[in-house]
Design a protein around this motif. Structure first.
Motif, mmCIF file in Angstrom:
data_model
loop_
_atom_site.group_PDB
_atom_site.id
_atom_site.type_symbol
_atom_site.label_atom_id
_atom_site.label_comp_id
_atom_site.label_asym_id
_atom_site.label_seq_id
_atom_site.Cartn_x
_atom_site.Cartn_y
_atom_site.Cartn_z
ATOM 1 N N PHE A 183 0.768 -1.121 0.037
ATOM 2 C CA PHE A 183 0.058 0.265 -0.102
ATOM 3 C C PHE A 183 0.837 1.413 -0.310
ATOM 4 N N THR A 184 0.499 2.294 -0.315
ATOM 5 C CA THR A 184 1.082 3.784 -0.362
ATOM 6 C C THR A 184 1.332 4.217 1.122
ATOM 7 N N ARG A 185 2.239 5.028 1.237
ATOM 8 C CA ARG A 185 2.315 5.556 2.758
ATOM 9 C C ARG A 185 0.819 6.134 2.965
ATOM 10 N N GLY A 186 0.316 6.858 1.849
ATOM 11 C CA GLY A 186 -0.835 7.497 2.118
ATOM 12 C C GLY A 186 -1.877 6.393 2.614
ATOM 13 N N HIS A 187 -1.989 5.404 2.048
ATOM 14 C CA HIS A 187 -2.881 4.359 2.435
ATOM 15 C C HIS A 187 -2.752 3.776 3.904
ATOM 16 N N GLU A 188 -1.503 3.715 4.126
ATOM 17 C CA GLU A 188 -1.071 3.326 5.528
ATOM 18 C C GLU A 188 -1.694 4.174 6.771
ATOM 19 N N GLN A 189 -1.408 5.547 6.400
ATOM 20 C CA GLN A 189 -1.700 6.536 7.334
ATOM 21 C C GLN A 189 -3.242 6.807 7.454
ATOM 22 N N GLU A 190 -3.867 6.736 6.289
ATOM 23 C CA GLU A 190 -5.498 6.417 6.491
ATOM 24 C C GLU A 190 -6.126 5.307 7.047
ATOM 25 N N ALA A 191 -5.372 4.250 6.811
ATOM 26 C CA ALA A 191 -5.972 2.881 7.568
ATOM 27 C C ALA A 191 -5.351 3.296 9.237
ATOM 28 N N ASP A 192 -4.379 3.702 9.530
ATOM 29 C CA ASP A 192 -3.928 3.901 10.846
ATOM 30 C C ASP A 192 -5.266 4.697 11.630
ATOM 31 N N ARG A 193 -5.209 6.242 10.887
ATOM 32 C CA ARG A 193 -6.139 7.121 11.373
ATOM 33 C C ARG A 193 -7.537 6.536 11.667
ATOM 34 N N GLU A 194 -8.218 5.803 10.649
ATOM 35 C CA GLU A 194 -9.462 5.251 10.599
ATOM 36 C C GLU A 194 -9.558 4.010 11.656
ATOM 37 N N GLY A 195 -8.440 3.317 11.732
ATOM 38 C CA GLY A 195 -8.356 2.133 12.673
ATOM 39 C C GLY A 195 -8.263 2.529 14.047
ATOM 40 N N ILE A 196 -7.743 3.686 14.490
ATOM 41 C CA ILE A 196 -8.022 4.420 15.643
ATOM 42 C C ILE A 196 -9.233 4.692 16.191
ATOM 43 N N LYS A 197 -10.046 5.387 15.035
ATOM 44 C CA LYS A 197 -11.178 5.931 15.441
ATOM 45 C C LYS A 197 -12.280 4.783 15.602
ATOM 46 N N LEU A 198 -11.982 3.799 14.802
ATOM 47 C CA LEU A 198 -12.692 2.376 14.692
ATOM 48 C C LEU A 198 -12.646 1.745 16.109
ATOM 49 N N LEU A 199 -11.230 1.626 16.535
ATOM 50 C CA LEU A 199 -11.038 1.018 17.604
ATOM 51 C C LEU A 199 -11.783 1.799 18.923
ATOM 52 N N ASP A 200 -11.572 2.964 19.043
ATOM 53 C CA ASP A 200 -12.402 3.911 20.115
ATOM 54 C C ASP A 200 -14.118 3.637 19.902
ATOM 55 N N ARG A 201 -14.466 3.536 18.821
ATOM 56 C CA ARG A 201 -15.822 3.281 18.690
ATOM 57 C C ARG A 201 -16.475 1.986 19.173
ATOM 58 N N ALA A 202 -15.626 1.021 18.923
ATOM 59 C CA ALA A 202 -15.734 -0.503 19.536
ATOM 60 C C ALA A 202 -15.486 -0.675 20.775
ATOM 61 N N GLY A 203 -14.977 0.337 21.403
ATOM 62 C CA GLY A 203 -14.737 0.296 22.891
ATOM 63 C C GLY A 203 -13.291 -0.423 23.328
ATOM 64 N N PHE A 204 -12.305 -0.396 22.515
ATOM 65 C CA PHE A 204 -10.959 -0.918 22.886
ATOM 66 C C PHE A 204 -10.283 0.163 23.122
ATOM 67 N N ASP A 205 -8.912 -0.055 23.667
ATOM 68 C CA ASP A 205 -7.865 0.831 24.161
ATOM 69 C C ASP A 205 -7.206 1.299 22.856
ATOM 70 N N VAL A 206 -7.193 2.548 22.258
ATOM 71 C CA VAL A 206 -6.654 3.197 21.129
ATOM 72 C C VAL A 206 -5.195 3.131 21.341
ATOM 73 N N ARG A 207 -4.558 2.950 22.258
ATOM 74 C CA ARG A 207 -3.037 2.634 22.438
ATOM 75 C C ARG A 207 -2.597 1.380 21.839
ATOM 76 N N GLY A 208 -3.668 0.474 21.646
ATOM 77 C CA GLY A 208 -3.381 -0.859 21.197
ATOM 78 C C GLY A 208 -2.408 -1.041 19.930
ATOM 79 N N PRO A 209 -2.499 -0.134 19.025
ATOM 80 C CA PRO A 209 -1.642 -0.064 17.850
ATOM 81 C C PRO A 209 -0.102 0.373 18.339
ATOM 82 N N ILE A 210 -0.260 1.408 19.166
ATOM 83 C CA ILE A 210 1.331 1.745 19.392
ATOM 84 C C ILE A 210 1.915 0.516 20.296
#
Ligand SMILES: [Zn+2]
Length: 474
Positions: A183-210
């Motif tokens: 994937f391009t850098r842009g894709h990765e960054q977008e997936a990271d950002r969307e992923g964090i929002k999604l984690l939060d909406r689903a009640g997980f710890d947003v620090r999971g990825p870090i």
């Protein structure tokens, strides 16, 4: 010509890998929903053929439940995403065209918390919601579905392990496959950002990825400095990490308690993937020295390791220890029933499965276990009744059809045996085998008028599906 087109695609992609995607030029109809569905079926056919895919209903259902708890919080909540686990010790996960997400056992075992694992899934699901794979393909010249399919399979190979895409890879040249389709850098960054929002909406710890990035960095230190495969297919730059760190600052600290099943599933994987006696010794040492992340998970792994090594009493002792504190966990009940069968306490096992189904009516491991047990003691009609009931709930579950076929085989009912086996192959995406078995059902000499007309109609339906599929390849 097809090969040349593909080569062009691979080379072209690498040249432009660092450019940000032009999101505005993307249109949804570059790959139609029908085409994507076909690609999905082809990929899942390859996945089902592969011996490296983990077939354990408790592990599969755990991952699907975790994935779906994220999926329902996205804009594509109604879409079906197929999650599967690949027996591969490298730390990797990947999203495929057609809504397929694969996770390596290595990644599963490396994740130290449910939020770390959910973080990876949220990232992969976000690649799908943001349509990154159709965009990669859309950014290239493509003149037919077959080219898109070739690309999809090439991506499958490059993101995962080559055994996954056996026969269907013939159209794609080997040298092309060796190039990664990142994937391009842009894709990765977008997936990271969307992923964090999604984690939060689903009640997980947003620090999971870090936390998971740190886990991966540790893992690469221990494996001769080789970067985990996930880092190769989803390259992590310092930009990406600081971007994530900036974003998670916006969220309040959230302590999330991991489910017992997270540790139990990891335990089961460890017990079956490692060498029998060495894993027993390791787990005993860990328990003795208290070197573990989760004590219950360690005992659960040891119980399964003992079971695998035919030490049924020792397995029972570990299990008793766990049941004492939390008696009503379905994974514990399932192991208890399995041990009872192994010991020959068949009535007790039956009662326990039935009790388990009362508490957890949709828990498929109980259904498989009980049906399998009924079949082995020749209670075939009881097995069929149970399976029929659950087929209403899970009409696409190939394992239910396979068990049904076994029960009918025992009763000498040839038409019904072949019909059910055909459906099992169909729901494992093997259309060709499904057709030849349905043909056997049609030609069997038993079966009543109603059954005969049903299998005849179904055979025609399957043949039509095959014809349409072949047509779309031209
Ligand atoms: Zn990614």
């Amino acid at each position: 010509m097809k090969k040349l087109l593909l080569m062009f695609f691979f080379i072209g992609h690498i040249v432009m890998a660092d450019e940000l995607p032009d999101l505005g030029s993307y249109t949804d109809n570059i790959i139609t929903a029908v085409e994507e569905d076909k690609i999905s079926k082809q990929i899942l056919y390859e996945v089902n053929q592969s011996s490296s895919v983990i077939h354990d209903v408790e592990i599969e259902d755990y991952l699907a439940t975790l994935g779906n708890s994220l999926l329902v919080k996205t804009s594509i909540a109604n879409r079906h995403i197929e999650f599967f686990i690949l027996n591969d010790s490298t730390i990797n996960a990947f999203a495929m065209l057609g809504g397929v997400v694969g996770v390596h056992t290595g990644l599963f075992l490396a994740a130290n918390s449910e939020s770390e694992l959910a973080g990876v899934l949220a990232h992969e699901i976000s690649h799908i919601t943001q349509k990154h794979l159709p965009r990669i393909i859309a950014s290239q010249q493509r003149d037919s579905y077959k080219t898109a399919l070739g690309m999809a399979l090439a991506i499958l190979v490059s993101r995962s392990n080559p055994q996954l895409a056996g026969g269907a890879m013939q159209a794609v040249s080997a040298s092309a496959v060796q190039n990664t389709l990142d994937f391009t850098r842009g894709h990765e960054q977008e997936a990271d950002r969307e992923g964090i929002k999604l984690l939060d909406r689903a009640g997980f710890d947003v620090r999971g990825p870090i936390n998971f990035f740190r886990t991966m960095q540790n893992a690469s230190q221990f494996s001769d400095g080789a970067a985990p495969a996930f880092l190769r297919t989803h390259p992590i730059t310092s930009d990406r990490i600081s971007d994530i760190e900036d974003r998670i600052k916006e969220y309040p600290y959230k302590q999330r308690v991991d489910s017992d099943n997270f540790y139990y599933v990891k335990g089961k994987l460890r017990a079956f993937l490692e060498e029998k006696t060495s894993i027993i010794n390791l787990l005993k040492e860990n328990i003795k020295n208290k070197t573990f992340i989760n004590e219950s998970g360690e005992h659960f792994a040891l119980a399964y390791a003992y079971y695998r090594n035919n030490q049924i009493n020792e397995a029972g002792q570990e299990l008793d220890f766990l049941i004492k504190s939390k008696p009503n966990n379905p994974m514990l009940i399932n192991l208890e029933a399995t041990l009872l069968i192994k010991k020959g306490s068949l009535q007790e096992a039956t009662d326990l499965y039935l009790k388990g189904l009362l508490m957890f009516p949709t828990y498929r491991a109980f259904v498989y276990g009980l049906a399998d047990h009924y079949i082995s003691v020749k209670y075939n009609s009881m097995a069929i009744d149970l399976l029929q009931k659950y087929l209403l709930l899970y009409p696409k579950d190939p394992n239910l059809y396979e068990l049904m076929a076994k029960a009918y085989a025992n009763l000498g009912k040839i038409l019904l045996q072949h019909e059910n086996l055909a459906e099992a192959f169909y729901y494992r995406y093997n259309l060709r085998e499904a057709i030849s078995l349905m043909d056997l059902a049609v030609r069997s000499r038993d079966g009543n008028f109603y059954e005969k007309s049903r299998v005849e109609a179904r055979l025609k339906e399957l043949q039509r599906e095959e014809m349409l599929f072949k047509k779309s390849l031209n």
